[in-house]
Scaffold this motif. Structure first.
Motif, PDB file in Angstrom:
ATOM      1  N   LEU A  51     -15.860 -28.509  -1.542  1.00  0.00           N
ATOM      2  CA  LEU A  51     -16.714 -29.629  -1.161  1.00  0.00           C
ATOM      3  C   LEU A  51     -18.105 -29.407  -1.750  1.00  0.00           C
ATOM      4  CD1 LEU A  51     -17.036 -32.244   0.473  1.00  0.00           C
ATOM      5  CD2 LEU A  51     -17.515 -30.836   2.490  1.00  0.00           C
ATOM      6  N   LEU A  69     -21.678 -30.826  -2.344  1.00  0.00           N
ATOM      7  CA  LEU A  69     -22.551 -31.824  -1.710  1.00  0.00           C
ATOM      8  C   LEU A  69     -23.765 -32.100  -2.583  1.00  0.00           C
ATOM      9  CD1 LEU A  69     -22.577 -30.439   1.950  1.00  0.00           C
ATOM     10  CD2 LEU A  69     -20.930 -31.983   0.860  1.00  0.00           C
ATOM     11  N   SER A  80     -19.915 -36.677  -2.289  1.00  0.00           N
ATOM     12  CA  SER A  80     -19.133 -35.486  -1.938  1.00  0.00           C
ATOM     13  C   SER A  80     -18.048 -35.335  -2.992  1.00  0.00           C
ATOM     14  CB  SER A  80     -18.513 -35.644  -0.551  1.00  0.00           C
ATOM     15  OG  SER A  80     -19.527 -35.786   0.428  1.00  0.00           O
ATOM     16  N   ASN A  81     -18.102 -34.244  -3.745  1.00  0.00           N
ATOM     17  CA  ASN A  81     -17.254 -34.085  -4.935  1.00  0.00           C
ATOM     18  C   ASN A  81     -17.382 -35.291  -5.865  1.00  0.00           C
ATOM     19  OD1 ASN A  81     -16.417 -31.674  -3.887  1.00  0.00           O
ATOM     20  ND2 ASN A  81     -14.291 -32.274  -3.540  1.00  0.00           N
ATOM     21  N   MET A 136     -12.853 -25.075   4.476  1.00  0.00           N
ATOM     22  CA  MET A 136     -13.711 -25.822   3.567  1.00  0.00           C
ATOM     23  C   MET A 136     -14.640 -24.845   2.847  1.00  0.00           C
ATOM     24  SD  MET A 136     -14.864 -29.103   5.865  1.00  0.00           S
ATOM     25  CE  MET A 136     -13.661 -30.219   6.592  1.00  0.00           C
ATOM     26  N   ARG A 137     -14.618 -24.913   1.528  1.00  0.00           N
ATOM     27  CA  ARG A 137     -15.512 -24.101   0.705  1.00  0.00           C
ATOM     28  C   ARG A 137     -16.657 -25.024   0.272  1.00  0.00           C
ATOM     29  NH1 ARG A 137     -12.324 -19.595  -1.497  1.00  0.00           N
ATOM     30  NH2 ARG A 137     -10.130 -19.844  -0.897  1.00  0.00           N
ATOM     31  N   ILE A 138     -17.806 -24.890   0.921  1.00  0.00           N
ATOM     32  CA  ILE A 138     -18.883 -25.858   0.782  1.00  0.00           C
ATOM     33  C   ILE A 138     -19.980 -25.303  -0.124  1.00  0.00           C
ATOM     34  CG2 ILE A 138     -20.531 -27.309   2.006  1.00  0.00           C
ATOM     35  CD1 ILE A 138     -18.826 -26.951   4.525  1.00  0.00           C
ATOM     36  N   ASN A 188     -23.797 -26.383  -1.783  1.00  0.00           N
ATOM     37  CA  ASN A 188     -24.919 -27.296  -1.926  1.00  0.00           C
ATOM     38  C   ASN A 188     -25.224 -27.379  -3.422  1.00  0.00           C
ATOM     39  OD1 ASN A 188     -27.483 -28.501  -2.217  1.00  0.00           O
ATOM     40  ND2 ASN A 188     -28.070 -27.911  -0.143  1.00  0.00           N
ATOM     41  N   TYR A 215     -29.011 -29.258   3.663  1.00  0.00           N
ATOM     42  CA  TYR A 215     -28.128 -29.932   4.617  1.00  0.00           C
ATOM     43  C   TYR A 215     -28.004 -29.079   5.870  1.00  0.00           C
ATOM     44  CZ  TYR A 215     -26.520 -32.934   0.771  1.00  0.00           C
ATOM     45  OH  TYR A 215     -26.467 -33.838  -0.268  1.00  0.00           O
ATOM     46  N   LEU A 248     -25.501 -28.885   8.520  1.00  0.00           N
ATOM     47  CA  LEU A 248     -24.159 -29.424   8.725  1.00  0.00           C
ATOM     48  C   LEU A 248     -23.660 -29.233  10.153  1.00  0.00           C
ATOM     49  CD1 LEU A 248     -22.443 -28.214   5.417  1.00  0.00           C
ATOM     50  CD2 LEU A 248     -23.377 -30.485   5.911  1.00  0.00           C
ATOM     51  N   ARG A 258     -23.261 -21.143  -0.975  1.00  0.00           N
ATOM     52  CA  ARG A 258     -21.896 -21.510  -0.611  1.00  0.00           C
ATOM     53  C   ARG A 258     -21.558 -20.903   0.742  1.00  0.00           C
ATOM     54  NH1 ARG A 258     -23.685 -19.030  -4.549  1.00  0.00           N
ATOM     55  NH2 ARG A 258     -21.973 -17.536  -4.857  1.00  0.00           N
ATOM     56  N   GLU A 272     -17.986 -20.674   3.349  1.00  0.00           N
ATOM     57  CA  GLU A 272     -16.606 -21.006   3.691  1.00  0.00           C
ATOM     58  C   GLU A 272     -16.523 -21.130   5.202  1.00  0.00           C
ATOM     59  OE1 GLU A 272     -13.510 -18.635   1.973  1.00  0.00           O
ATOM     60  OE2 GLU A 272     -14.679 -18.210   0.160  1.00  0.00           O
TER      61      GLU A 272
END
Length: 574
Positions: free
Chosen positions: A173, A175, A200-201, A217-219, A221, A228, A230, A264, A266
């Protein structure tokens, strides 16, 4: 412009019905193996009503690039072709690798050129990413959407009961947000640091269906500047299992998770108690933030304005689907993950003088921020780090401006040991390569600079603010790692060589007059001077593949490792 864009959005919703409020989120293509062919190019994508938006992408994507899966211990080769109409670079953010392969601002890939870095993956299982890093154009190229994820696998992670079916219960993901020119729907780049509309993506108003179980979810920024905060719309608890450098020792339960540019995380979230057909939202709870929080400013117009500023807004709409049957669903969070042993202040044998974030110079060609009152130049004197030293660094935001910053260090992961603002948060207690530093705050970390040494000042590692506009304007420094690995040759070697067969069709072999010579860099150009191939420390013994070149006459420039002198020969490609 704001009113026109809002009207575009309203027309889109009305013309396509209520369901058009959400769009199915893109999941980048997954690539596996040890050789990756990456084609950077311009593309287009329908992001808002009207004309398609010109974007930048890699391979088959229309925004962003494929997710690369690699294994710890693998020797990986990246064949990067720049098909943009301008130069670029590609930096492997968070990867531990030789500086000549790092893809920083010194490894410029001209338009039409193939760059072939390679390295052995030494990182533990983690979520990394890659992106442009060309000085003064990073913000513009990242705004186009050029970048992608790298997922590193290893046996320790594989032994844990974690979601790992890509695109099903294990998703990436990225952002970010964008503003658009109301007439052409092109991205507004350098005039605005915050976007008005969430992507998002690369998908506006994104939604995804996820199974009724624990999902991962591997997020990332991937913003130009915005942070963010979240959380989920029902304030449910979720679990941070990893950050920049890999898995934490144990999950950390949170209801809010700040993530800043380049970072990042997870996370695992439990959808097992949700009814099939129900939905929840992942949101950015950015309202009420201070001005030091990027995007916390109250304004909606101007350089630092945005329709999303100081608001709470949706990041991803999640529809709960049936539990997976193709693989065993994960129904709980492990109580322990891996066993990291972290560096402490007492381990450091070098303590560096504090690096201060300072104001630059005002005016039309302003440098808003820099380090220690020194604006970046590619020829600036780098800091020198000794191989295998464990160093303590302190970064202090002494600028009188209200801004916070995202600090990033290339090559190695580090352990944050202190924040002047209070205790280091549990969710950032693991290995990090990027962190946010607020106004009037100082942050200290400890890192070991191991494995790779190279005294070549033309290929240093970088440290910098990851805000695109800040690094473009000169908020960067550089360092080299030196040691026995970099200086283990005492006798001068000859750089004389010949090429055979010449002419050739597919492979070119190098015959060195002196066997002790080490080839550091090969650059192949047309006789008109256009660079077509860049080969850092090539594996030349089995021949250099030039089959992709058109027929013609080329120059072969060889730089030797010890003296960095360059010798040139010509060859003919049939």
């Amino acid at each position: 412009m704001k009113k026109k864009l809002q009207l575009f959005s309203l027309i889109l919703i009305i013309s396509n019905g209520i369901q058009a409020q959400y769009n199915t989120m893109s999941m980048p293509e997954a690539l596996y193996g040890t050789t990756f062919n990456l084609n950077i190019h311009e593309s287009t994508k329908q992001l808002v009503a009207g004309n398609q938006t010109i974007t930048g992408s890699i391979n088959n994507e229309s925004f962003w690039g494929p997710t690369l899966f690699v294994n710890k211990g693998d020797l990986v080769h990246m064949n990067v072709t720049n098909n943009l109409n301008e130069s670029t670079t590609l930096h492997w953010h968070g990867m531990h690798l030789p500086s000549v392969m790092d893809g920083g601002p010194h490894q410029v890939i001209p338009s039409g050129t193939l760059w072939e870095p390679y390295w052995t993956v030494m990182n533990q299982a983690t979520t990394l990413w890659y992106h442009p890093h060309l000085h003064e154009t990073t913000q513009a190229q990242m705004t186009k959407g050029i970048g992608g994820f790298i997922i590193v696998k290893d046996p320790q992670e594989a032994a844990l009961a974690l979601p790992r079916t890509y695109g099903v219960d294990d998703i990436v993901l990225a952002l970010t947000s964008r503003s658009y020119n109301a007439t052409t729907n092109t991205f507004v780049s350098t005039a605005r640091v915050y976007g008005d509309y969430m992507l998002s993506n690369g998908t506006p108003n994104a939604q995804i269906s996820l199974p009724k179980q624990f999902v991962r979810m591997r997020i990332l920024n991937a913003e130009i500047e915005r942070g963010y905060n979240l959380g989920f719309s029902d304030n449910r608890t979720f679990y941070v299992i990893g950050n920049d450098g890999g898995l934490l020792n144990a999950p950390v339960a949170v209801t809010r998770l700040p993530i800043h540019v380049g970072e990042r995380y997870e996370i695992m979230v439990n959808l097992g108690n949700d009814a099939v057909g129900s939905s929840i939202d992942l949101k950015a709870y950015n309202s009420g933030q201070s001005n030091s929080f990027p995007g916390g400013e109250p304004g909606t117009t101007g350089t630092f304005g945005s329709l999303l500023n100081n608001t709470t807004f949706n990041v991803l709409h999640i529809n709960v689907g049936a539990t997976t049957t193709a693989s065993t669903p994960v129904t709980s969070v492990p109580t322990t993950l891996v066993n990291n042993t972290y560096w402490t202040a007492s381990d450091a044998n070098v303590t560096r003088a504090t690096i201060n974030i300072t104001n630059g110079t005002p005016g039309p060609a302003s440098v808003p921020f820099n380090f220690d009152n020194t604006t970046y130049s590619s020829t600036m004197t780098p800091k020198v780090v000794n191989l295998n030293d464990i160093e303590k660094w302190t970064i202090a935001n002494t600028s009188p401006a209200v801004f916070g910053h995202a600090f990033h260090l290339h090559d190695v992961e580090f352990k944050i040991i202190s924040r002047s603002s209070g205790a280091v948060a549990a969710y950032e207690s693991g290995w990090k390569d990027t962190f946010f530093i607020s106004r009037n705050e100082s942050v200290s970390f400890v890192a070991k600079f191991d494995d790779f040494a190279d005294s070549d000042v033309n290929h240093p590692y970088m440290y910098h603010c990851h805000f695109g506009g800040h690094e473009d304007a000169g908020m960067m420094g550089q360092f080299i790692v030196t040691g026995t690995m970099a200086n283990n040759q005492t006798d001068a070697s000859s750089t004389e060589f010949s090429l055979f067969p010449n002419p050739t069709t597919d492979k070119l072999f190098v015959n060195l007059k002196d066997a002790s010579t080490e080839i550091y860099y090969v650059t192949i150009s047309t006789v008109q001077g256009r660079v077509v191939m860049m080969l850092p420390q090539p594996n030349w013994q089995n021949g250099i593949d030039i089959s992709s070149l058109d027929a013609g006459v080329y120059t072969f420039q060889m730089m030797d490792k010890q003296s960095k002198s360059v010798t040139t020969k010509k060859f003919i490609k049939k």
